[in-house]
Enzyme design. Structure first.
Site, short mmCIF file in Angstrom:
data_model
loop_
_atom_site.label_atom_id
_atom_site.label_comp_id
_atom_site.label_asym_id
_atom_site.label_seq_id
_atom_site.Cartn_x
_atom_site.Cartn_y
_atom_site.Cartn_z
N THR A 112 0.83 -1.21 0.00
CA THR A 112 0.00 0.00 0.00
C THR A 112 0.86 1.26 0.00
O THR A 112 0.62 2.19 -0.77
CB THR A 112 -0.96 0.00 1.21
OG1 THR A 112 -1.90 -1.06 1.05
CG2 THR A 112 -1.70 1.32 1.32
N ASN B 85 -5.87 -9.45 -7.46
CA ASN B 85 -5.78 -10.17 -6.19
C ASN B 85 -7.03 -10.99 -5.87
O ASN B 85 -6.97 -11.92 -5.07
CB ASN B 85 -5.52 -9.19 -5.04
CG ASN B 85 -6.58 -8.11 -4.94
OD1 ASN B 85 -6.82 -7.38 -5.89
ND2 ASN B 85 -7.22 -7.99 -3.79
N ALA C 33 6.27 -8.41 1.43
CA ALA C 33 6.87 -9.67 1.89
C ALA C 33 5.86 -10.71 2.31
O ALA C 33 6.07 -11.91 2.11
CB ALA C 33 7.84 -9.39 3.05
N CYS D 215 -8.20 -6.72 2.41
CA CYS D 215 -8.04 -5.33 2.85
C CYS D 215 -9.36 -4.58 2.90
O CYS D 215 -9.41 -3.46 3.37
CB CYS D 215 -7.07 -4.61 1.91
SG CYS D 215 -5.49 -5.45 1.76
#
Length: 389
Positions: free
Chosen positions: A72, A152, A201, A328
């Site tokens: 983000t 996503n 990550a 999210c």
């Protein structure tokens, strides 16, 4: 109760090798990387070695990699700094992008009067290259194209190499959110000309709260977070040393095992498609699931039924972790802007199953077993017996 984790597009389990590397840093390298004494220098060395590892794995130079708090922040930095520092007047994107892109574009429209153009997408979430090329050819405005490598939620992918060629041809900057694909697909920015690239990550078995941005050396921008001289004056704030080391270690392992993992996960995805079609009526798959798709994502559309409304909750009760869309946007099962953009009927229930190398065929069998308890099943065996008689 057995639990099976099929939400690897939301986040992944940290590899033990990564935990070990981070623990060693936490235990022995507590010096501030900006300090000039030995403890500080050892911490600084870990950061720079990690930067070198990431740069080598994506074909970048060391000076083009900057560590951030995650995807983000990296996406915000690319878009906002391109407008502020590179004079970008127009941004071309798509309505199926992640909210951290869409909400940033909304903000830039209001604060900087940026011309934001959204490409059309089809029912699979694919864009038309012809429309993009026409937009690039028809305007002299300084333009940034921002498109994610893989969606996503539905896994539909772009042809990143072709997109880079098209943007270079028309003198446009290219930003790509590769949060879902770094560590899963080979990406070489020395061959594919990209202006900005984002990674995180925790999508490739590293820790949360750490990511990176690749900024092509030709693009001179100023920091988005002001403060000290950290990250070569590009991001103020004391560095997350153990997170950075964990990111580099996780990416190193993911890239080394990339092909082996791709084959394993692809086989699981195909097996799940086969079993769903065998056992259930009117199963559909969202996105470009047989074309250009991300092998770790399968978005399944279930037909309306009395139990389908609470399907995600029932799966959780039966030991299955999956997702209704982007983690999210979350909370419960809020409607997906991606599924709306590709025209999925509201009365159908869509579940995203996303896989990792740690999943097995037994996990798939367990999922099917639990689904058969929750929703109506196809009477396959009865039909076959009748047919033989």
């Amino acid at each position: 109760m057995k639990r099976v984790y099929f939400d690897n597009a939301a986040t992944t389990a940290i590899r033990q090798e990564v935990i070990d590397a981070m623990t060693e840093v936490l235990s022995n390298h507590y010096g501030n990387p900006s300090s000039i004494h030995a403890s500080g220098r050892s911490s600084r060395a870990l950061i720079e070695q990690s930067r070198k590892t990431v740069a080598n794995l994506i074909g970048a130079s060391i000076g083009e990699i900057f560590f951030t708090s995650g995807g983000t922040e990296s996406n915000n930095m690319a878009l906002k700094c391109a407008v502020r520092d590179l004079g970008v007047q127009r941004i071309i994107s798509c309505r199926t992008e992640h909210h951290c892109i869409l909400h940033t574009l909304d903000s830039l429209e209001k604060s900087h009067s940026i011309n934001v153009v959204y490409l059309d997408n089809d029912e699979k979430g694919c864009i038309e290259d012809a429309q993009l090329e026409a937009l690039l050819a028809d305007s002299n405005e300084k333009t940034l194209v921002s498109l994610m490598h893989s969606n996503n939620e539905i896994g539909t992918m772009i042809d990143l190499e072709a997109l880079a060629v098209l943007c270079e041809k028309h003198g446009a900057y290219l930003h790509t959110d590769t949060v879902q694909t770094i560590g899963h697909y080979p990406i070489d920015v020395s061959k594919t000309r990209i202006s900005f690239l984002s990674g995180s990550a925790h999508k490739f078995h590293g820790p949360k709260g750490i990511g990176f941005i690749y900024i092509n050396g030709d693009n001179i921008i100023q920091p988005m977070i002001d403060g000290g001289s950290q990250e070569r004056n590009m991001r103020g704030g004391t560095e997350n040393i153990y997170g950075i080391v964990g990111l580099a270690k996780a990416l190193e392992h993911s890239c080394a095992e990339m092909e082996e993992n791709r084959q394993h996960i692809s086989a699981l995805r195909s097996y799940l498609i086969e079993k769903l079609e065998e056992h259930f009526e009117d199963i559909r798959f969202n996105g470009d699931y047989q074309g250009r798709f991300h092998y770790k994502v399968l978005n399944v559309s279930f037909p309306p039924s009395p139990k389908s409304d609470l399907l995600l909750l029932n799966l959780d009760i039966h030991g299955i972790s999956a997702s209704g869309g982007s983690a999210c946007s979350s909370g419960a099962e809020a409607g997906s802007h991606v599924l709306s953009a590709i025209g999925i009927e509201e009365d159908r229930k869509s579940i995203r199953f996303s896989f990792a190398h740690t999943n097995t065929k037994e996990d798939i069998d367990y999922l099917i077993e639990q689904l058969r308890k929750i929703i109506p099943v196809r009477e396959v065996v009865t039909d076959r017996v009748t047919a033989r008689q």
